[in-house]
Design an enzyme around this catalytic site. Structure first.
Site, PDB file in Angstrom:
ATOM      1  CG  HIS A  62      -1.810   1.174   1.327  1.00 28.99           C
ATOM      2  ND1 HIS A  62      -2.088   1.788   2.516  1.00 28.99           N
ATOM      3  CD2 HIS A  62      -2.472   1.891   0.378  1.00 28.99           C
ATOM      4  CE1 HIS A  62      -2.888   2.818   2.302  1.00 28.99           C
ATOM      5  NE2 HIS A  62      -3.136   2.906   1.026  1.00 28.99           N
ATOM      6  CD  GLU A  65      -2.969   3.076  -3.454  1.00 21.05           C
ATOM      7  OE1 GLU A  65      -3.546   4.185  -3.452  1.00 21.05           O
ATOM      8  OE2 GLU A  65      -3.278   2.133  -2.706  1.00 21.05           O
ATOM      9  CG  HIS A  66      -0.035   6.367  -0.676  1.00 18.94           C
ATOM     10  ND1 HIS A  66      -0.853   7.448  -0.533  1.00 18.94           N
ATOM     11  CD2 HIS A  66      -0.740   5.298  -0.227  1.00 18.94           C
ATOM     12  CE1 HIS A  66      -2.004   7.068  -0.012  1.00 18.94           C
ATOM     13  NE2 HIS A  66      -1.958   5.765   0.195  1.00 18.94           N
ATOM     14  CD  GLU A 144      -5.340   5.415   2.485  1.00 30.04           C
ATOM     15  OE1 GLU A 144      -5.908   4.389   2.096  1.00 30.04           O
ATOM     16  OE2 GLU A 144      -4.363   5.917   1.897  1.00 30.04           O
TER      17      GLU A 144
END
Length: 457
Positions: A62, A65-66, A144
């Site tokens: 994840h 992804e950023h 997040e």
């Protein structure tokens, strides 16, 4: 195989077709021509998700992804966003247990730009990856987590039920958001090794769908992606198989600031890509798919013990899928009352199955959802990638509707009888508590926002 020696296959769903190709470096390419509107979708799936992570280093999939939106060799900082949006396009990325994906929808004449941008970060992200971008995105992911999990009513339900449903040590035991302690522990070299291993062309599928010239599109793909070297260091994900039935009811009670009591449960179901999973999907749709479903009619309309009641399906290819029950109670109704009614409805369905009318409605509902998805260029691009990455065959996306319509009422009944039972579920009960004082709440509310909206989905 080299681009000049392409493999091509076609299949249809309402006239939709797709052709398949492979570059010499292993990148799989799927093209689907559709001239209805002057737009096209570019979608790139990397075969890496949270199931590929190892203990002590969760959250890297994840985090990446950023990081993929933080600049690459020829695109500085937030340039990927600025270039796509400046060209009239939209874009995002998401992470799941089983993959990470990136996607753009562009005006036809800007497809080459999207391909160049995706190739630049696949080929040169490491040139831009430094301690500053790592720290920046580490903080974004933590924000997040606070926004989507920790500071939202029932926000931790997915994480808690996943941990209950898959035992400690199982590759799906932790969710894609990852552990904040693990994120803090991740080094720049960890990130670089992760990228080299998983962000290679031979670990990806690229689909381009819409108003395209296939020959020109293939030429661009060869031009921009063809020189990126492959990488052979990837290990297969750990085995995610489990017994079909949990064997007992697992239960956790959560005392939190929530608006009402809630009953949530996850039932272990067949793996995605199987006829049994499609049968379970139909059973869940009859039981809890919308306001015409049995559970909504019983709990919300008739008994008035709940304000919302539904069933969803989390399809998983590498582990048992999960049937997701979510009931929010009304007033001071006890969870035991809700649970007894749910079990009564599940037992009745397991014994009698759906009526012909329920079956017809559920199949029409799933058919409409599928056709809506395949009807958009972005939805079709995503599904072509999904079936290529998870099942080895993108053409299966175009025949999925037929498989849903082929399932019989008896198969739907049998799927429910086999799986929707008390000894095959993890249960989460939310009990409301009084709100904390205002000072404590104020501190929690101070959060940043995402650089983009890609969720750990």
């Amino acid at each position: 195989m080299p681009m000049g020696h392409t493999a091509t296959a076609q299949a249809g769903s309402g006239g939709l077709t797709a052709t398949e190709h492979r570059l010499a470096n292993g990148l799989r390419v799927v093209l689907s021509e559709d001239h209805l509107t002057p737009v096209a979708a570019v979608c790139l799936w990397y075969d890496v998700g949270s199931r590929h992570e190892v203990k002590g280093r969760t959250g890297l999939a994840h985090l990446f992804e950023h990081l993929m939106f933080q600049g690459s060799g020829q695109v500085k900082g937030n340039g990927h966003f600025e270039l796509v949006q400046g060209a009239g396009g939209s874009l995002n990325g998401t992470t799941s247990f089983e993959r990470t994906n990136y996607f753009e929808t562009m005006p036809t004449h800007q497809v080459e730009l999207a391909l160049w941008l995706e190739a630049d970060r696949m080929g040169s992200l490491l040139a831009a990856l430094d301690e500053e971008s790592m720290e920046n995105q580490r903080d974004v992911v933590k924000n997040e987590r606070r926004q989507r999990y920790d500071n939202v009513p029932y926000g931790t339900a997915f994480e808690k039920l996943t941990a209950l449903s898959y035992p400690e040590g199982h590759p799906y035991h932790h969710t894609p958001i990852g552990s904040m302690a693990d994120l803090d522990a991740a080094t720049l070299e960890d990130a670089r090794a992760f990228f080299r291993t998983y962000y290679a062309p031979n670990n990806a599928v690229l689909s381009v769908v819409g108003d395209i010239d296939p020959e020109q599109t293939l030429a661009w793909i060869e031009k921009y992606f063809g020189s990126i070297p492959s990488h052979d260091g990837k290990q297969p994900p750990r085995d995610g198989t489990l017994p079909e039935i949990i064997g007992e009811q697992l239960r956790e009670v959560v005392h939190e600031e929530v608006p009402a009591r809630a009953l949530m449960a996850a039932y272990r179901l067949p793996h995605d890509g199987t006829r049994a999973c499609d049968a379970a999907d139909l059973a869940l749709t009859v039981l809890g798919g919308g306001e015409s479903s049995r559970l909504h009619n019983r709990l919300v309309r008739r008994d008035r013990t709940a304000v919302a009641a539904g069933f969803g399906l989390l399809r998983l290819a590498g582990a048992p899928s999960l049937g997701w029950l979510d009931v929010k109670t009304s007033g001071g109704v006890e969870v035991e009352t809700i649970e007894a009614a749910v079990d009564e409805e599940l037992a009745r369905f397991a014994a009698e199955g759906p009526t012909p009318e329920e079956m017809e409605r559920a199949q029409a509902q799933l058919e409409r959802e599928w056709l809506d998805r395949l009807g958009t260029v972005a939805g079709r691009a995503d599904e072509l990638c999904r079936y290529a990455v998870l099942f080895g065959d993108p053409q299966l996306a175009l025949t999925a509707v037929g498989r849903v319509l082929d399932v019989t009422a008896e198969e739907a009944r049998a799927a429910a009888a086999a799986a929707l039972r008390p000894d095959n579920r993890a249960v989460l009960v939310y009990e409301p508590i009084e709100p904390a004082d205002e000072a404590a709440e104020g501190e929690e509310g101070e959060e940043g926002t995402d650089a983009h909206e890609g969720a750990a989905k």
